[in-house]
Design an enzyme around this catalytic site. Structure first.
Site: not given
Length: 340
Positions: A74, A143
């Site tokens: 990321e 998540h």
């Protein structure tokens, strides 16, 4: 930092139509990419079969070469987006799960909000980071975070959320057009929710403006993301008992539309915060603090419906359902607030 949307481009003004939040995100991306050839979409698996959450269906085929898969790194691909933006492109970055925004912390905290300032205004960074978060999908504790309040404290960085299909379309288009970086939060459990969406340039949201999605006179519920949907459900249940709840979809956390919230609570006299996060250090605490600093008088102390601060999001379906506030929790807090 500017708070003005750039001049309108050509759009599709076809009138309102019912669509899901997922399709509203797709429509916003499609309309902006059609209008501006400098927009690129990039992220993990964004070009594979519509992306992980199917928000990108048809975009790779409709815009060849402008939808790019990235490695699982990321900080690197947000950094690439920064380089793209200072050379004249307008990248949209998708972060598959909001939980992993901290892995791009250097790019998001040290570069995105500071570049314009450090160059004396010579560079703008029109980067939109789409982040998908929230619980309800049985993804477990790594998540399921919303992440919505994590980056509120950085001047130069705008923070926006999508609580309805209309908001997903209009706010995302505004975010993409903005000359400064915007973090745009979507909720995976909302993707299937439907709503009327006005499509076209005339529907683009005003930067920093909340939306009153339900009128009411007895209390004001301020919510974001999935809690907007659950607050609306709760408001219908309350109405059956004669309690009329106003529901405000905050939409923007930075800049924060305190005037709209203040107008609502001064009229109803009661405030309920509904958030899918720990209350401390979040937008709900900021709203209450700012109203207090401005001397707003309420008929009753504000209440908060949110996550517990001593529990991580569990994988177990019944435990996850017990943790994340539902309409029933909002109804109970509302009745206690109005004394019903």
């Amino acid at each position: 930092m500017s708070t003005q949307v750039e001049p309108a481009r050509a759009g599709t003004d076809a009138g309102p139509a019912e669509m899901t939040v997922r399709d509203a995100v797709n429509a916003a991306l499609r309309d902006e990419m059609a209008a501006d050839p400098t927009i690129y979409l990039m992220g993990e698996d964004v070009a594979n079969d519509g992306g992980v959450f199917k928000t990108n269906t048809g975009l790779p085929e409709g815009f060849p070469g402008r939808v790019k898969n990235t490695p699982i790194c990321e900080n690197t691909f947000v950094g690439v987006a920064i380089g793209m933006s200072v050379t004249g492109l307008r990248p949209v970055v998708e972060i598959m799960f909001s939980d992993f925004l901290p892995t791009a912390g250097d790019a998001i905290v040290e570069e995105l909000p500071k570049f314009r300032f450090m160059t004396g205004g010579q560079c703008t960074l029109p980067v939109t980071v789409r982040s998908i978060g929230g619980g309800g999908g049985r993804f477990g504790t790594q998540h399921s975070a919303t992440g919505e309040s994590w980056f509120m404290a950085f001047p130069g960085l705008l923070v926006a959320t999508a609580g309805t299909a209309a908001g997903a379309y209009s706010v995302l288009r505004a975010a993409i057009r903005h000359p400064d970086p915007v973090l745009f939060f979507e909720h995976k459990a909302l993707y299937g929710r439907k709503g009327l969406v006005e499509r076209g340039d005339g529907a683009i949201a005003e930067i920093g403006k909340a939306a009153t999605v339900r009128q009411g006179s007895d209390l004001t519920i301020v919510a974001t993301l999935l809690m907007v949907d659950r607050a609306l459900e709760a408001a219908e249940l309350l109405a059956a008992d004669g309690i009329e709840a106003e529901v405000i979809d905050l939409r923007w956390l930075r800049p924060l539309d305190l005037p709209t919230v203040r107008e609502g609570v001064e009229r109803t006299g009661r405030l309920l915060i509904a958030e899918e996060q720990v209350h401390a250090a979040g937008w709900g605490a900021t709203v209450i603090s700012q109203l207090t600093l401005e001397g707003v008088q309420l008929a009753a102390p504000p209440r908060v419906v949110g996550l517990r601060d001593d529990v991580l999001t569990p994988y177990s379906p019944p435990l996850e359902d017990a943790l994340i506030p539902g309409a029933t929790a909002i109804v109970e807090a509302s009745r206690a607030l109005v004394g019903g």
